[in-house]
Design a protein around this motif. Structure first.
Motif, PDB file in Angstrom:
ATOM      1  N   GLN A  87      41.797  37.379  43.878  1.00  0.00           N
ATOM      2  CA  GLN A  87      41.488  36.199  42.793  1.00  0.00           C
ATOM      3  C   GLN A  87      39.993  35.869  42.653  1.00  0.00           C
ATOM      4  N   ASN A  88      39.037  36.031  43.715  1.00  0.00           N
ATOM      5  CA  ASN A  88      37.729  35.908  43.398  1.00  0.00           C
ATOM      6  C   ASN A  88      36.914  36.750  42.490  1.00  0.00           C
ATOM      7  N   GLY A 126      39.246  36.363  38.821  1.00  0.00           N
ATOM      8  CA  GLY A 126      39.314  35.191  38.054  1.00  0.00           C
ATOM      9  C   GLY A 126      40.447  35.134  36.964  1.00  0.00           C
ATOM     10  N   ASP A 127      40.435  34.792  35.970  1.00  0.00           N
ATOM     11  CA  ASP A 127      41.457  34.536  35.012  1.00  0.00           C
ATOM     12  C   ASP A 127      42.220  35.592  34.854  1.00  0.00           C
TER      13      ASP A 127
END
Length: 316
Positions: A195-196, A199-200
């Motif tokens: 996730q880091n 991101g999107d």
């Protein structure tokens, strides 16, 4: 009890971001050493998952891999929706998947046991033939009990997070991690690393991991609450928590974003030859912890019968 007719509920499918497997290896190789003293992440051939300690009904995890999220926690809390019964073999027929392997974590078929239970879903369909490897864990007489479902029982209830694939051998992401030194559990560390980095761009993985050494914290649901559960504290007071011993095999999924589909971002359940099993929360002997995992990269997420009114209670 009558199962949900899939032609009457909403089913949405959205694509996931699918970076090269080698790129995911690089991301995890950089991030996981902050949580584990020893880390090895590679692209490797999936081992034969029909063998111990995996004991899955197909040899691999690949072939048109997708994530499937069924129902959701709002069908369990604040009060149970007993009408939310799902036939997983019927779902595979509705999605026109044959051959198919469906594995993951969810509620088990309470109509079969007569009591609420955890489900460790392992359902194989090939040429219309069902091979059931699903285990369920329930509370009976104050202690938990694990058992395997017969091929004739393909229902589940309320909620589930599954990897759907053809069950073929092929390239997967292999993660070995030992000696936890950070606070996050194994799955959370992987999900947050992805996730880091992305991101999107939402990435989804599904598969199997084995806690080979050490011990872990798990919950097993008791029978349904007769009073409303309106907070995580209420849910935790209702659940039963247990320390369980390795080796334990876990199945489930993780996804790095919600995608406006009300997704549960991670969910893994475990089972074992010695009877321990339930919903995985993390290891309880960090210095002894030894994980070995195999993940398939999912191309899409299929959202089935999402609750019309949702909340974020009971998603740990």
């Amino acid at each position: 009890m009558t199962s949900i007719d899939y032609s009457t509920v909403e089913i949405k499918e959205k694509p996931l971001y699918t970076p090269p497997l080698e790129e995911i290896v690089e991301v995890l190789s950089r991030s996981l050493p902050s949580t584990f003293e020893y880390v090895s992440v590679t692209v490797d051939e999936c081992p034969d998952l029909t063998q111990a300690p995996y004991n899955i009904t197909a040899p691999g995890l690949t072939g048109n891999a997708k994530l499937v999220e069924l129902g959701g926690p709002p069908y369990l809390v604040p009060l149970v929706r007993r009408d939310k019964i799902y036939d997983l073999a019927a779902l595979l027929r509705h999605l026109r998947r044959d051959p198919a392997l469906l594995i993951g974590a969810g509620a088990g078929p309470w109509p079969f046991l007569g009591v609420n239970c955890e489900g460790i879903i392992i359902l194989r369909v090939e040429s219309g033939r069902v091979q059931q490897g699903t285990r369920v864990v329930s509370m009976a007489g104050g202690s938990y009990r694990q058992q395997q479902l017969p091929d004739s029982e393909t229902r589940t209830a309320l909620l589930g997070n599954y990897l759907l694939s053809d069950g073929k051998p092929g390239k997967v992401i292999k993660v070995v991690a030992k000696m936890r030194i950070g606070k996050a559990n194994f799955i959370t560390a992987i999900r947050e690393a992805l996730q880091n980095h992305y991101g999107d761009k939402v990435v989804g993985l599904g598969g199997v991991f084995v806690l080979r050494e050490g011990s872990g914290r798990y919950h097993v649901m008791p029978d349904f609450s007769t009073t409303e559960l309106t907070s995580d504290e209420d849910v935790n007071n209702w659940l039963t928590f247990h320390e369980m011993k390795a080796p334990i095999t876990h199945l489930g999924t993780l996804v790095t974003g919600d995608m406006e589909l009300d997704l549960r971002v991670q969910h893994f359940h475990g089972f074992s030859a010695h009877g321990d099993g339930g919903h995985y929360h993390g290891d309880t002997a960090p210095a002894a912890a030894h994980y070995e995992a195999y993940f398939a990269l999912a191309a899409a997420v299929v959202r089935v019968d999402a609750p019309a009114h949702t909340h974020h209670v009971g998603r740990d």
